[in-house]
Design a protein around this motif. Structure first.
Motif, mmCIF file in Angstrom:
data_model
loop_
_atom_site.group_PDB
_atom_site.id
_atom_site.type_symbol
_atom_site.label_atom_id
_atom_site.label_comp_id
_atom_site.label_asym_id
_atom_site.label_seq_id
_atom_site.Cartn_x
_atom_site.Cartn_y
_atom_site.Cartn_z
ATOM 1 N N UNK A 68 49.146 100.634 55.751
ATOM 2 C CA UNK A 68 48.955 100.687 57.194
ATOM 3 C C UNK A 68 47.637 100.069 57.625
ATOM 4 N N UNK A 69 47.174 100.448 58.823
ATOM 5 C CA UNK A 69 45.922 99.928 59.356
ATOM 6 C C UNK A 69 44.834 100.995 59.232
ATOM 7 N N UNK A 70 43.599 100.516 59.077
ATOM 8 C CA UNK A 70 42.463 101.424 58.942
ATOM 9 C C UNK A 70 41.189 100.681 59.329
ATOM 10 N N UNK A 71 40.209 101.427 59.821
ATOM 11 C CA UNK A 71 38.902 100.856 60.153
ATOM 12 C C UNK A 71 37.985 101.044 58.952
ATOM 13 N N UNK A 72 37.217 100.014 58.619
ATOM 14 C CA UNK A 72 36.246 100.149 57.529
ATOM 15 C C UNK A 72 35.159 101.132 57.959
ATOM 16 N N UNK A 73 34.644 101.929 57.019
ATOM 17 C CA UNK A 73 33.667 102.966 57.374
ATOM 18 C C UNK A 73 32.227 102.471 57.467
ATOM 19 N N UNK A 74 32.032 101.155 57.458
ATOM 20 C CA UNK A 74 30.681 100.606 57.530
ATOM 21 C C UNK A 74 30.672 99.388 58.449
ATOM 22 N N UNK A 75 29.530 99.107 59.097
ATOM 23 C CA UNK A 75 29.452 97.936 59.988
ATOM 24 C C UNK A 75 29.479 96.638 59.200
ATOM 25 N N UNK A 76 30.043 95.608 59.813
ATOM 26 C CA UNK A 76 30.150 94.294 59.185
ATOM 27 C C UNK A 76 29.645 93.229 60.153
ATOM 28 N N UNK A 77 29.477 92.030 59.627
ATOM 29 C CA UNK A 77 29.107 90.891 60.466
ATOM 30 C C UNK A 77 29.840 89.659 59.968
ATOM 31 N N UNK A 78 30.080 88.708 60.879
ATOM 32 C CA UNK A 78 30.664 87.435 60.524
ATOM 33 C C UNK A 78 29.524 86.513 60.116
ATOM 34 N N UNK A 79 29.585 85.984 58.899
ATOM 35 C CA UNK A 79 28.497 85.144 58.420
ATOM 36 C C UNK A 79 29.035 84.160 57.378
#
Length: 69
Positions: free
Chosen positions: A32-43
């Motif tokens: 299914x779908x889930x949110x990652x438990x940590x912040x991310x950035x596009x780089x």
């Protein structure tokens, strides 16, 4: 349980986020779908963990800036 479309609607990010923006990612796999438990950035053309710089290997389907929550 929230539907897939409901989760996607909660992540309005389109295109590429601004450089250095802290984002929350919505990912999807065979369960299914889930949110990652940590912040991310596009780089450098891909998603990375904001704190460690480790590339995200999950199947990202949507994103939102943390400030937009």
């Amino acid at each position: 349980m929230a539907s897939r479309q409901h989760r996607l609607d909660a992540f309005p990010g389109e295109g590429v986020p601004p450089p250095g923006a802290a984002c929350e990612l919505l990912c999807e796999d065979h369960i299914g779908t889930y949110a990652l438990p940590y912040p991310c950035q596009w780089r450098d053309g891909g998603w990375q963990n904001l704190e460690t710089g480790v590339p995200v290997k999950a199947g990202v389907v949507a994103w939102r800036r943390l400030a937009d929550r």
